[in-house]
Motif scaffolding. Structure first.
Motif, PDB file in Angstrom:
ATOM      1  N   PHE A   1       0.794  -1.230   0.000  1.00  0.00           N
ATOM      2  CA  PHE A   1       0.000   0.000   0.000  1.00  0.00           C
ATOM      3  C   PHE A   1       0.828   1.284   0.000  1.00  0.00           C
ATOM      4  O   PHE A   1       0.306   2.355  -0.304  1.00  0.00           O
ATOM      5  CB  PHE A   1      -0.916   0.051   1.241  1.00  0.00           C
ATOM      6  CG  PHE A   1      -1.857  -1.102   1.359  1.00  0.00           C
ATOM      7  CD1 PHE A   1      -2.935  -1.234   0.502  1.00  0.00           C
ATOM      8  CD2 PHE A   1      -1.660  -2.069   2.332  1.00  0.00           C
ATOM      9  CE1 PHE A   1      -3.810  -2.300   0.615  1.00  0.00           C
ATOM     10  CE2 PHE A   1      -2.536  -3.143   2.453  1.00  0.00           C
ATOM     11  CZ  PHE A   1      -3.607  -3.263   1.585  1.00  0.00           C
ATOM     12  N   GLY A   2       2.079   1.168   0.431  1.00  0.00           N
ATOM     13  CA  GLY A   2       2.806   2.356   0.841  1.00  0.00           C
ATOM     14  C   GLY A   2       2.459   2.603   2.292  1.00  0.00           C
ATOM     15  O   GLY A   2       1.276   2.709   2.646  1.00  0.00           O
ATOM     16  N   ALA A   3       3.436   2.606   3.183  1.00  0.00           N
ATOM     17  CA  ALA A   3       3.145   2.694   4.616  1.00  0.00           C
ATOM     18  C   ALA A   3       4.291   3.375   5.338  1.00  0.00           C
ATOM     19  O   ALA A   3       5.449   3.334   4.897  1.00  0.00           O
ATOM     20  CB  ALA A   3       2.914   1.300   5.200  1.00  0.00           C
ATOM     21  N   THR A   4       3.964   4.022   6.443  1.00  0.00           N
ATOM     22  CA  THR A   4       4.963   4.601   7.344  1.00  0.00           C
ATOM     23  C   THR A   4       4.707   4.079   8.747  1.00  0.00           C
ATOM     24  O   THR A   4       3.569   3.726   9.101  1.00  0.00           O
ATOM     25  CB  THR A   4       4.901   6.134   7.358  1.00  0.00           C
ATOM     26  OG1 THR A   4       3.571   6.537   7.728  1.00  0.00           O
ATOM     27  CG2 THR A   4       5.224   6.707   5.990  1.00  0.00           C
ATOM     28  N   MET A   5       5.772   4.015   9.543  1.00  0.00           N
ATOM     29  CA  MET A   5       5.649   3.584  10.927  1.00  0.00           C
ATOM     30  C   MET A   5       5.974   4.760  11.835  1.00  0.00           C
ATOM     31  O   MET A   5       7.013   5.404  11.676  1.00  0.00           O
ATOM     32  CB  MET A   5       6.592   2.407  11.216  1.00  0.00           C
ATOM     33  CG  MET A   5       6.384   1.812  12.610  1.00  0.00           C
ATOM     34  SD  MET A   5       7.218   0.207  12.819  1.00  0.00           S
ATOM     35  CE  MET A   5       8.924   0.741  12.966  1.00  0.00           C
ATOM     36  N   ASN A   6       5.078   5.026  12.768  1.00  0.00           N
ATOM     37  CA  ASN A   6       5.241   6.151  13.681  1.00  0.00           C
ATOM     38  C   ASN A   6       4.992   5.698  15.105  1.00  0.00           C
ATOM     39  O   ASN A   6       4.418   4.626  15.348  1.00  0.00           O
ATOM     40  CB  ASN A   6       4.253   7.278  13.319  1.00  0.00           C
ATOM     41  CG  ASN A   6       4.460   7.786  11.903  1.00  0.00           C
ATOM     42  OD1 ASN A   6       5.525   8.303  11.580  1.00  0.00           O
ATOM     43  ND2 ASN A   6       3.444   7.628  11.066  1.00  0.00           N
ATOM     44  N   GLY A   7       5.386   6.547  16.038  1.00  0.00           N
ATOM     45  CA  GLY A   7       5.095   6.261  17.428  1.00  0.00           C
ATOM     46  C   GLY A   7       3.611   6.413  17.723  1.00  0.00           C
ATOM     47  O   GLY A   7       2.871   7.035  16.953  1.00  0.00           O
ATOM     48  N   PRO A   8       3.145   5.846  18.818  1.00  0.00           N
ATOM     49  CA  PRO A   8       1.725   5.968  19.175  1.00  0.00           C
ATOM     50  C   PRO A   8       1.392   7.395  19.590  1.00  0.00           C
ATOM     51  O   PRO A   8       2.268   8.163  19.985  1.00  0.00           O
ATOM     52  CB  PRO A   8       1.581   4.995  20.344  1.00  0.00           C
ATOM     53  CG  PRO A   8       2.935   4.987  20.980  1.00  0.00           C
ATOM     54  CD  PRO A   8       3.919   5.102  19.843  1.00  0.00           C
ATOM     55  N   TRP A   9       0.116   7.737  19.497  1.00  0.00           N
ATOM     56  CA  TRP A   9      -0.328   9.048  19.956  1.00  0.00           C
ATOM     57  C   TRP A   9      -0.438   9.091  21.478  1.00  0.00           C
ATOM     58  O   TRP A   9      -0.362  10.160  22.073  1.00  0.00           O
ATOM     59  CB  TRP A   9      -1.679   9.385  19.325  1.00  0.00           C
ATOM     60  CG  TRP A   9      -1.587   9.656  17.850  1.00  0.00           C
ATOM     61  CD1 TRP A   9      -0.447   9.709  17.097  1.00  0.00           C
ATOM     62  CD2 TRP A   9      -2.671   9.902  16.952  1.00  0.00           C
ATOM     63  NE1 TRP A   9      -0.751   9.989  15.791  1.00  0.00           N
ATOM     64  CE2 TRP A   9      -2.110  10.109  15.658  1.00  0.00           C
ATOM     65  CE3 TRP A   9      -4.059   9.973  17.096  1.00  0.00           C
ATOM     66  CZ2 TRP A   9      -2.908  10.382  14.541  1.00  0.00           C
ATOM     67  CZ3 TRP A   9      -4.838  10.239  15.981  1.00  0.00           C
ATOM     68  CH2 TRP A   9      -4.281  10.449  14.717  1.00  0.00           C
TER      69      TRP A   9
ATOM     70  N   ALA B   1       4.939   0.381  21.437  1.00  0.00           N
ATOM     71  CA  ALA B   1       3.828   0.437  20.486  1.00  0.00           C
ATOM     72  C   ALA B   1       4.209   1.262  19.265  1.00  0.00           C
ATOM     73  O   ALA B   1       5.034   2.181  19.346  1.00  0.00           O
ATOM     74  CB  ALA B   1       2.588   1.042  21.147  1.00  0.00           C
ATOM     75  N   ARG B   2       3.581   0.946  18.134  1.00  0.00           N
ATOM     76  CA  ARG B   2       3.766   1.687  16.893  1.00  0.00           C
ATOM     77  C   ARG B   2       2.432   1.784  16.151  1.00  0.00           C
ATOM     78  O   ARG B   2       1.590   0.889  16.237  1.00  0.00           O
ATOM     79  CB  ARG B   2       4.805   1.015  15.989  1.00  0.00           C
ATOM     80  CG  ARG B   2       6.209   0.992  16.555  1.00  0.00           C
ATOM     81  CD  ARG B   2       6.813   2.384  16.631  1.00  0.00           C
ATOM     82  NE  ARG B   2       8.180   2.348  17.150  1.00  0.00           N
ATOM     83  CZ  ARG B   2       8.488   2.481  18.442  1.00  0.00           C
ATOM     84  NH1 ARG B   2       7.516   2.616  19.347  1.00  0.00           N
ATOM     85  NH2 ARG B   2       9.747   2.461  18.832  1.00  0.00           N
ATOM     86  N   ARG B   3       2.314   2.872  15.407  1.00  0.00           N
ATOM     87  CA  ARG B   3       1.202   3.055  14.473  1.00  0.00           C
ATOM     88  C   ARG B   3       1.736   2.813  13.061  1.00  0.00           C
ATOM     89  O   ARG B   3       2.763   3.377  12.675  1.00  0.00           O
ATOM     90  CB  ARG B   3       0.631   4.468  14.556  1.00  0.00           C
ATOM     91  CG  ARG B   3      -0.089   4.789  15.853  1.00  0.00           C
ATOM     92  CD  ARG B   3      -0.415   6.282  15.924  1.00  0.00           C
ATOM     93  NE  ARG B   3      -1.283   6.713  14.839  1.00  0.00           N
ATOM     94  CZ  ARG B   3      -2.629   6.775  14.915  1.00  0.00           C
ATOM     95  NH1 ARG B   3      -3.237   6.418  16.043  1.00  0.00           N
ATOM     96  NH2 ARG B   3      -3.336   7.193  13.889  1.00  0.00           N
ATOM     97  N   LEU B   4       1.052   1.992  12.305  1.00  0.00           N
ATOM     98  CA  LEU B   4       1.387   1.740  10.905  1.00  0.00           C
ATOM     99  C   LEU B   4       0.306   2.398  10.056  1.00  0.00           C
ATOM    100  O   LEU B   4      -0.868   1.990  10.116  1.00  0.00           O
ATOM    101  CB  LEU B   4       1.459   0.240  10.636  1.00  0.00           C
ATOM    102  CG  LEU B   4       2.493  -0.512  11.492  1.00  0.00           C
ATOM    103  CD1 LEU B   4       2.281  -2.016  11.417  1.00  0.00           C
ATOM    104  CD2 LEU B   4       3.901  -0.159  11.043  1.00  0.00           C
ATOM    105  N   GLU B   5       0.689   3.412   9.311  1.00  0.00           N
ATOM    106  CA  GLU B   5      -0.282   4.231   8.583  1.00  0.00           C
ATOM    107  C   GLU B   5      -0.056   4.071   7.084  1.00  0.00           C
ATOM    108  O   GLU B   5       1.036   4.353   6.577  1.00  0.00           O
ATOM    109  CB  GLU B   5      -0.150   5.686   9.014  1.00  0.00           C
ATOM    110  CG  GLU B   5      -0.460   5.862  10.506  1.00  0.00           C
ATOM    111  CD  GLU B   5      -0.120   7.253  11.024  1.00  0.00           C
ATOM    112  OE1 GLU B   5       0.940   7.775  10.649  1.00  0.00           O
ATOM    113  OE2 GLU B   5      -0.927   7.792  11.790  1.00  0.00           O
TER     114      GLU B   5
END
Length: 325
Positions: free
Chosen positions: A31-39, A48-52
């Protein structure tokens, strides 16, 4: 078709490097994705990580040294395919609360008008953020007032927010929320029929009844409610303008007839409840004035308005109280 959001539970060991390799990489390729820290900070001892995803999909992943949880409305990476699924109520409170905070915040960013109604947002969160149902379910409340005719979005949301705030359906959250649907297709009539069961839950609760929804029976049927020893089956006729019959009275009779030839034929003595909430004022006045039967008793016919007022009538002996005479 994907169902409502659930946690997938992995009992394997995870690290940041493995998350990048086994989760982020296939999603980037797909899809195309980035990994970021949780809110929000995860529970103590967890990372934890958010995968967007570029298409708007979202996944949450949280892990410690022994186990991990995944929740997402995107394609599940292959390494997690054989993991077991759990509802918010079936995982530990800290994990459930963290996941809900992340998802509610996401909903607030995407549709702040909906997040303002905290009980609706929380109760229906598993479908509002589901893979296939997120657009259709939000559209239903945004553009169709939760099924009320001639009512504002705000009025419909207040009605259901007030109902859900009572907690009478908390124990049945996934059962009831899932009925609203996780399908990409928008089906107004089916969604209105689903909310008829919420209206009947309010009808029963307003009169002080304890009840159990979605009762599986040995006959192979699932009946909508049980009130003590009494079964209750719900039907919600479509407004007359949307069907071949052209009056509210005819719509009530046709809707009741369909039920009596199926579930109720196998369960005589069950109460048939007809929710006429979809009817406009003029059609409802005609129904209430004539009080038509459907060839079956015991029968209850009612209509709610968004301010919480209810009118209705009954035929036959109803073995539990109603909030109208």
């Amino acid at each position: 078709m994907a169902g409502p959001l659930r946690f997938r539970h992995s009992t394997q060991r995870w690290s940041e490097d493995r998350v990048r390799r086994d989760l982020l990489s296939p999603l980037q390729n797909r899809f195309g994705a980035t990994m970021n820290g949780p809110w929000f900070a995860p529970p103590e001892g967890w990372a934890a990580r958010r995968l967007e995803m570029d298409n708007g999909d979202l996944a949450l992943f949280v892990w410690n040294g022994q186990e991990a949880y995944w929740m997402g409305n995107t394609e599940t990476p292959e390494t997690l395919w054989r993991t077991d699924k759990y509802t918010f109520d079936e995982v530990t409170d800290p994990i459930a609360e963290w996941g809900e905070r992340e998802l509610l915040a996401q909903l607030e960013v995407e549709d702040p008008w909906l997040a303002d109604y905290e009980h609706v947002a929380q109760f229906f969160l598993p479908v509002f953020l589901s893979k296939d149902g997120r657009e259709s379910t939000r559209t239903f409340f945004r553009d169709h007032a939760g099924g009320f005719p001639d009512a504002s979005r705000e009025a419909g949301l207040r009605f259901y927010d007030d109902l859900l705030a009572t907690g009478v359906l908390d124990d049945y959250r996934y059962t009831m929320a899932s009925k609203l649907g996780t399908s990409q297709g928008f089906d107004l009539s089916r969604m209105q029929a689903t909310m008829g069961e919420f209206n009947v839950a309010k009808l029963l609760a307003d009169a002080g009844n304890d009840f159990e929804p979605e009762v599986e029976l040995g006959s192979g049927h699932a009946i909508d409610f049980r009130v003590e020893d009494t079964l209750v089956e719900v039907t919600r006729p479509r407004p007359p303008s949307r069907r071949q019959v052209n009056t509210g009275i005819a719509a009530v009779k046709a809707s009741g007839d369909a039920k009596t030839r199926d579930q109720l034929a196998a369960h005589p003595g069950a109460v048939l409840v007809v929710d006429a909430t979809s009817f406009a004022d003029d059609e409802w006045r005609r129904v209430l004035g004539e009080r038509p039967d459907v060839g079956y008793q015991p029968l209850v016919v009612f209509r709610y308005r968004p301010d919480g007022s209810v009118e209705g009538y009954s035929h036959g002996s109803i073995p539990f109280p109603l909030p109208f005479s």
